[in-house]
Structures are given as C-alpha cells and as structure tokens.
Write a protein that holds these residues in place. Structure first.
Motif, PDB file in Angstrom:
ATOM      1  N   VAL A 165       0.882  -1.031  -0.764  1.00 38.22           N
ATOM      2  CA  VAL A 165      -0.197  -0.466   0.152  1.00 38.22           C
ATOM      3  C   VAL A 165       0.800   1.237  -0.229  1.00 38.22           C
ATOM      4  CG1 VAL A 165      -2.091   1.178   1.183  1.00 38.22           C
ATOM      5  CG2 VAL A 165      -1.806  -1.468   1.385  1.00 38.22           C
ATOM      6  N   PHE A 166       0.881   1.889  -0.635  1.00 39.81           N
ATOM      7  CA  PHE A 166       1.271   3.878  -1.092  1.00 39.81           C
ATOM      8  C   PHE A 166       1.059   4.003   0.526  1.00 39.81           C
ATOM      9  CE2 PHE A 166       1.266   7.673  -2.511  1.00 39.81           C
ATOM     10  CZ  PHE A 166       2.561   8.018  -2.426  1.00 39.81           C
ATOM     11  N   GLY A 167       2.717   4.553   0.977  1.00 39.29           N
ATOM     12  CA  GLY A 167       2.997   5.002   1.690  1.00 39.29           C
ATOM     13  C   GLY A 167       1.933   6.680   2.381  1.00 39.29           C
ATOM     14  N   GLY A 168       1.601   7.269   1.185  1.00 42.49           N
ATOM     15  CA  GLY A 168       0.001   8.526   1.281  1.00 42.49           C
ATOM     16  C   GLY A 168      -0.858   7.940   1.496  1.00 42.49           C
ATOM     17  N   PHE A 169      -1.159   7.073   1.738  1.00 44.10           N
ATOM     18  CA  PHE A 169      -2.841   6.595   1.812  1.00 44.10           C
ATOM     19  C   PHE A 169      -2.950   6.756   3.157  1.00 44.10           C
ATOM     20  CE2 PHE A 169      -3.062   3.940  -2.386  1.00 44.10           C
ATOM     21  CZ  PHE A 169      -4.020   4.993  -2.942  1.00 44.10           C
ATOM     22  N   GLY A 170      -3.967   7.352   3.574  1.00 46.85           N
ATOM     23  CA  GLY A 170      -4.448   7.710   4.538  1.00 46.85           C
ATOM     24  C   GLY A 170      -5.327   6.494   5.333  1.00 46.85           C
ATOM     25  N   VAL A 171      -5.995   6.372   6.500  1.00 48.78           N
ATOM     26  CA  VAL A 171      -6.217   5.336   7.190  1.00 48.78           C
ATOM     27  C   VAL A 171      -7.300   5.091   6.849  1.00 48.78           C
ATOM     28  CG1 VAL A 171      -7.391   5.361   9.808  1.00 48.78           C
ATOM     29  CG2 VAL A 171      -5.968   6.533   9.776  1.00 48.78           C
ATOM     30  N   SER A 172      -8.095   5.678   6.296  1.00 48.83           N
ATOM     31  CA  SER A 172      -9.293   4.351   6.018  1.00 48.83           C
ATOM     32  C   SER A 172      -8.931   3.883   4.253  1.00 48.83           C
ATOM     33  CB  SER A 172     -10.104   5.838   5.414  1.00 48.83           C
ATOM     34  OG  SER A 172     -11.771   5.202   4.007  1.00 48.83           O
ATOM     35  N   ALA A 173      -8.316   3.390   3.730  1.00 51.69           N
ATOM     36  CA  ALA A 173      -7.535   3.563   2.814  1.00 51.69           C
ATOM     37  C   ALA A 173      -6.851   2.329   3.146  1.00 51.69           C
ATOM     38  CB  ALA A 173      -6.542   4.293   1.244  1.00 51.69           C
ATOM     39  N   LEU A 174      -5.926   2.326   4.007  1.00 53.50           N
ATOM     40  CA  LEU A 174      -4.457   1.942   3.898  1.00 53.50           C
ATOM     41  C   LEU A 174      -5.974   0.122   4.479  1.00 53.50           C
ATOM     42  CD1 LEU A 174      -2.112   0.023   4.778  1.00 53.50           C
ATOM     43  CD2 LEU A 174      -2.582   1.821   7.104  1.00 53.50           C
ATOM     44  N   ASN A 175      -7.355   0.671   5.474  1.00 52.42           N
ATOM     45  CA  ASN A 175      -7.699  -0.117   6.662  1.00 52.42           C
ATOM     46  C   ASN A 175      -8.701  -0.652   5.808  1.00 52.42           C
ATOM     47  OD1 ASN A 175     -10.536  -0.201   7.008  1.00 52.42           O
ATOM     48  ND2 ASN A 175      -9.531  -0.839   9.432  1.00 52.42           N
ATOM     49  N   GLN A 176      -9.277  -0.259   3.858  1.00 55.85           N
ATOM     50  CA  GLN A 176     -10.172  -1.134   3.524  1.00 55.85           C
ATOM     51  C   GLN A 176      -9.561  -2.254   2.388  1.00 55.85           C
ATOM     52  OE1 GLN A 176     -11.232   2.047   0.203  1.00 55.85           O
ATOM     53  NE2 GLN A 176     -13.165   0.968   0.286  1.00 55.85           N
ATOM     54  N   ARG A 177      -7.902  -1.537   2.214  1.00 50.66           N
ATOM     55  CA  ARG A 177      -6.530  -3.118   1.566  1.00 50.66           C
ATOM     56  C   ARG A 177      -7.008  -3.514   2.903  1.00 50.66           C
ATOM     57  NH1 ARG A 177      -7.544   1.918  -0.692  1.00 50.66           N
ATOM     58  NH2 ARG A 177      -6.620   2.235  -3.603  1.00 50.66           N
ATOM     59  N   ILE A 178      -6.367  -3.197   4.008  1.00 51.78           N
ATOM     60  CA  ILE A 178      -5.694  -4.884   4.723  1.00 51.78           C
ATOM     61  C   ILE A 178      -7.143  -5.793   4.897  1.00 51.78           C
ATOM     62  CG2 ILE A 178      -5.929  -4.789   7.753  1.00 51.78           C
ATOM     63  CD1 ILE A 178      -3.781  -2.960   7.566  1.00 51.78           C
ATOM     64  N   ARG A 179      -8.875  -5.067   5.109  1.00 51.14           N
ATOM     65  CA  ARG A 179      -9.406  -5.776   5.422  1.00 51.14           C
ATOM     66  C   ARG A 179     -10.366  -7.111   4.057  1.00 51.14           C
ATOM     67  NH1 ARG A 179     -13.981  -3.276   6.155  1.00 51.14           N
ATOM     68  NH2 ARG A 179     -13.354  -1.293   5.422  1.00 51.14           N
ATOM     69  N   ALA A 180      -9.977  -5.958   3.115  1.00 48.42           N
ATOM     70  CA  ALA A 180      -9.937  -6.773   1.465  1.00 48.42           C
ATOM     71  C   ALA A 180      -9.672  -8.272   1.209  1.00 48.42           C
ATOM     72  CB  ALA A 180      -9.736  -5.988   0.772  1.00 48.42           C
ATOM     73  N   VAL A 181      -7.726  -8.068   1.844  1.00 43.96           N
ATOM     74  CA  VAL A 181      -7.264  -9.205   1.924  1.00 43.96           C
ATOM     75  C   VAL A 181      -7.063 -10.333   2.918  1.00 43.96           C
ATOM     76  CG1 VAL A 181      -5.804  -8.370   0.044  1.00 43.96           C
ATOM     77  CG2 VAL A 181      -5.127  -7.862   2.547  1.00 43.96           C
TER      78      VAL A 181
END
Length: 632
Positions: A165-181
C-alpha cells in the motif's frame, strides 16, 4: 461514442536512434521479432521462460478458456530464486544489486546480490517465526527504503501473498485494503521522510488495524534513532529484532506457476478499489522479458526507476524486472525538487545511471523550472530513457530527448496497466520514435484501436485501445470480485478492453489519448472518481458529490469536486477547507481536490447516474454532446 473524434496526423515527425544505440540491443529487428511471435505465440513465450530457472518444467505453455488464461501449467518456480539465487550462485555474487539514497548525502546503503539474498532470507525466516505460511497475506506500508523491497521479496520467498500500500494513503484507504485481503501481518515504518520532515506512518497503521480482525502482528521499521517510537509488545515487533539471529538461508517455497504472487489495489469506478491478482510464473516471465528487451538492460548498467513500489511500476520495473535481469538498481526516497531541482540530475551523475525511467509529470515539472538545472550536471552516462504513468505529450518528449538525453538516448514511452503487469505498447530500441505516440505493441502482444463493435478503425480515427488474446503477465482475477474481472473481456467480446482511448497512425504507431471510464490520472496515479466522491459523502455535511479531472500542464490532471450539502449546512470557506482535509485524511494527499465548488444540483441521467462529462464540458467551455438522457 468513443470513436466520434479524429486526430490530425499531418506532418509526422520521427527520431531515429543512432546505430550505436541499436548495436547489440536485445530487441533486435522489431519486424522480424514480431513475425516470429505471430508465427508461434506460445513458443515465443516458452523460449523466454526457458531463460529463467524452474524447479519443474511446465506441461503446457497456455490453457486459454476465454476469458481465463493459465500459463506454464504445472510449472514450479520461485521468483526470488530467479531474482537472487540465480545471481548469487554465479558471477554476480558480489555485484551491487541495490543502492539506496535518502534525502541527504550521508544517507546511503548498498547491497550486493549476496547481501540482499541474506537479508531477504533472514526476514523470510522472521515472518515464518510469526506463523506466516504459504498463501497468507501480508500488507506492506512503507516508504521507499531497502526494507520495503526486502519485505516484498521475503513474502515471495515463502509463498506469502504481499499487498503493498502506497505510503501516502490515509487511514481509511489502508484499512480498506487490509480488510479486503485479510492480511495476517502488517509491515510498516514509523515515519517517511519528505522534504526534510519526518511524517508519521505508525499512527496511521494503529488506526487502520482497528476493525481489521485478521491482523495478528505489526512489524515496525524504526527509523527515528534519537527518539524511537514505543512499541506495544502484545501486537508490535521491531523489524530489526525480527531479523536478528535468524538464519541467513531460507529455502524458497516451490510455487505453482498459477499461484498468486501479489495483490495490488488500483482505483475502481465503484468506490471500492480493485485488488489485481498476479500469478507467479507468467508475471515473472513478462516482467523479465520487457525489462530486458524494452530497456536493453546489460550487465554494466545502472538502472533507476523512480516509481514507488506502492504502484505497479515500482513492482514490475523497480523490483522484480530489474532484479530478474541481474541489474544494479538505484532507489531513493528523494523528491524531484528537494532540496533543489537538481537533486535527480545530481544522482544520475553521482551513481552513473544509464537507464532512467520516470513519469511525464516529473518531466513537465523539470521543464517548468528550466534547463539550467540539468545543465549543471554530467548526464553523459545515460543511454536509455523511459516514460510511464500517462501519455508523454510531444513537448515533454522533445525536452526529455534533447535536454536530458542529449539527442542520443532512445525513449521508451511505455503504455501498460496494473492489470497487464508488463509493458504492452512502446517503441522498441532501434525503431524510429514519434513524439506523442507510445509506439507499437511489443513482440508478444496483439493490440489494436477499434470501434465499439470491435472493428479496427482507420488511421487518424479515435477508438478504444484493446488487446487481443492472452499474455503471460495478465492479471488472473480481481480479488473476491471475479465478475469485475470478466467485464474487462466482455465489453468487446474476444478483447481485453483497457478503458483507454487511442488513435493509430498509418505506420501502426499508437497514441493514447486518455481514459474512457471514470478514472482521473493525477501525476501518473489512477484516482477513481467514485473513491473521492465516497470520501466526500462520508462527511456529515455532504449529501452528494461528483468529481472530474481538469487538464493541468504539470500533473496531467487535477481534481475538481462539486458538492451538494445536506440541509442545514451552509457553504463557507471553512467548510470547503474541512472537506478537502477530510479527503486528505481518508484517502491521502494524492486524492485531494484542487478545487471544490458547492452546487445546488448535479446533472444526472433519468436512471440517476451523474453525468460527469457534462460537468467537465461546462467547466472547460465545451459542447457537452448528446444530453438526451439528461434528467433535466
């Protein structure tokens, strides 16, 4: 319709590389090579695959059950064996694999292939000690530091599926990707450094793992030496501590060619990012081939791809492709204009970079600040230039070719996508280059510009860019959304539809015009309109939102948002700033609107779909075209 426009192709201009550039180039004669591919497509790819090491040969090169492809059936491999072991146990053992530069001169680290191999093995063993097994997902959220690459390769070593996950993404975007996979482990850094400032990442991770029950441990690279961040031992472990005392050898997990290697998210048009799944065998073969042949990588080259591995370019041409070819790679955390606009040219001179691959956004920024910056440095080491992320406009091509390349370096203006995994269209070394045109399909790919019925359009006529038939590095599916995968192949039956508009000239050169779907390319990054709109609507004051891309001479596009407020909320400058900040904190700085306008209504079809093209046409002072489906 996509085909309702024409492009003036009068007075074409070409640049022909010198004989010295093409002498002994891996690409060879383009026409001959392409005909060889057409004569035996699967045999063509098998010959390339045999240049790499396999634990077990494949039974069949291709099984094509439209729209699903399987390549190198029952072949067994590990990509890190080919990125590392293959070099370590031959003449490249002590060759420099990786050179990293931070923002200051004293921040430098160098790894030989042997040293990188041992680091990857130690971290792989560390992951195994945390219970990571083949098929588990690991999320990597880090800046461009050697440990980011080490973590990626360590996952591949043991068969874990990484999602960076690109280090410029915020909390929501990171959480979304962690949960998705369903990530089991998150590997992060405490900070990223940008323009002399340490920007916290760990606090973002801490918030992002809330409501992410799959996460068992967080591995933290602590870069702040004067005041190290506190770790919570019940959940968090130090990156270096995890590696300490681990064996320097780790057997590579034999992977089936069709086993997933990684999942990489790209913006979707539904508000949900798409998790693109790439497979071990085909992705390895495709990235190895294109890195070697498009960039003509030789053993004495110093190769620099400026992309962050949080994007597909950083995966394919910052990590896997160059290491597969045994290249010496430069990576850096520097931004192109800090501490001044000469930093990148200084690095090219200092490290003797020979192959330089960057984005049109960066090139246009350098054009704006002037030729005096590159002229301060010796760029004579450069021999191949590359462009990626969006179309390279003719003016930027001319500047890149003359000012940076000294009118001697071939330019590979590459078109491809997260979904394709590898270069699809470019001008191979030795072929004449036409400014503004990416070029022709690379040997191994059949691409065309067609109308909505799939018929080839005449030269100069715009249409949809498609790829006909499978290729090894194509995505295998979209994570937990196979229906969305099939849509790529069902828009025009028998073709992969890239959602890009293009035009072809009389010599078969293809110019990519731009997107035909709801994506905005900002500084080379694909931003989904729906993702930004969803972020805005999640604010308590917003009832509806629509965003469009506006052409920008530097970034290619900027984002403009149109917002309808919930009754009781008034449009103010304070609220405007609050909404922009809300998008920043939800998605990260790359997705923030440059403009935000409060409106009373939005143009919609009778079925309720927002007609963004009407908004864009009005904004640009253009005719909106057919508005017969407009509700009002």
């Amino acid at each position: 319709m996509a085909e309702d426009f024409d492009v003036n192709l009068d007075t074409p201009k070409y640049y022909t590389p010198s004989a010295k550039c093409t002498e002994n180039a891996w690409a060879g004669d383009y026409s001959q090579r392409y005909q060889e591919f057409l004569a035996d497509p699967t045999g063509f790819w098998e010959d390339i695959a045999r240049e790499l090491e396999w634990y077990q040969d494949w039974d069949e090169a291709l099984e094509w059950n439209y729209p699903y492809a399987k390549w190198f059936l029952n072949g067994k491999l590990n990509v890190t064996t080919n990125c590392l072991d293959r070099h370590v146990f031959n003449q490249r053992r002590n060759k420099v694999a990786l050179m990293w530069r931070g923002e200051t001169d004293d921040e430098e680290r160098i790894y030989t292939y042997k040293q990188l191999y041992h680091a990857v093995c130690r971290f792989a063993n560390g992951l195994k000690s945390l219970g990571v097994q083949k098929g588990d997902r690991v999320c990597i959220y880090m800046p461009v530091v050697p440990e980011q690459l080490i973590a990626m390769l360590a996952c591949a070593r043991i068969g874990a599926v990484h999602t960076v996950v690109f280090g410029g993404f915020g909390v929501s975007a990171l959480n979304q990707r962690i949960r998705a996979v369903g990530a089991k482990i998150v590997v992060a850094a405490d900070v990223t450094v940008r323009r002399g400032k340490a920007i916290p990442l760990k606090t973002i991770v801490e918030d992002a793992v809330v409501n992410a029950p799959s996460v068992e441990r967080i591995v933290v690279l602590r870069r702040e030496e004067t005041k190290p961040v506190e770790l919570h031992p019940e959940m968090e472990i130090d990156f270096e501590d995890l590696m300490e005392n681990q064996p320097r050898e780790c057997p590579a997990e034999p992977m089936d060619a069709e086993d997933p290697l990684f999942i990489l998210f790209t913006s979707g048009t539904t508000g949900e990012p798409k998790g693109i799944v790439h497979a071990c065998g085909g992705y390895m073969v495709g990235t190895y081939y294109t890195t070697k042949h498009v960039f003509d990588v030789k053993d004495n080259d110093v190769y620099w791809c400026t992309a962050d591995p949080g994007w597909i370019t950083g995966h394919s041409y910052g990590v896997y492709g160059p290491l597969l070819t045994g290249a010496t790679c430069l990576i850096t955390e520097t931004t192109p204009d800090y501490p001044d606009a000469g930093i990148w040219w200084n690095l090219i001179e200092e490290y003797g970079v020979t192959i330089f691959y960057t984005a049109p956004t960066a090139i246009r920024m350098f054009m704006r600040v002037g030729e005096e910056w590159p002229k301060k440095y010796n760029l004579s080491s450069l021999r191949v230039l590359g462009s990626v992320g969006e179309p390279l406009n003719p003016e930027a091509f001319e500047w890149f070719y003359h000012v940076i390349g000294g009118a001697k370096c071939p330019i590979a203006d590459t078109w491809w996508q997260t979904e394709t995994g590898m270069h699809m269209i470019t001008t191979m070394i030795g072929e004449p280059m036409r400014p503004g045109f990416a070029g022709k399909p690379v040997p191994g790919i059949v691409a065309d510009v067609v109308d909505s019925d799939g018929n080839s359009v005449p030269p100069g006529t715009g249409g949809l860019l498609v790829v006909k038939g499978p290729w090894p590095s194509m995505m295998r599916t979209i994570w937990e959304n196979d229906e969305r995968y099939r849509k790529y192949w069902e828009t025009i039956p028998g073709c992969y539809t890239a959602a890009d508009l293009a035009v072809k000239d009389e010599n078969g050169y293809i110019m990519v015009i731009g997107r035909s779907d709801d994506l905005i390319v900002v500084a080379g990054h694909n931003i989904g309109t729906a993702e930004v709109e969803s972020a805005l609507v999640s604010h308590k004051a917003v009832a509806e939102a629509a965003v469009i891309g506006k052409p920008d001479p530097l970034k290619g596009n900027t984002i403009k948002a149109f917002v309808i407020l919930i009754q009781g909320h008034q449009p103010t400058e304070k609220l405007r700033n609050e909404l922009v900040y809300h998008v920043r904190m939800t998605l990260g700085p790359i997705a923030i609107p440059s403009e935000l306008e409060f409106v009373e209504s939005l143009p919609k079809t009778r079925s309720g779909k927002i007609m963004r093209r009407v908004l864009k046409a009005k904004e640009m002072g253009m005719d909106p075209g057919d508005i017969s489906t407009l509700e009002d």
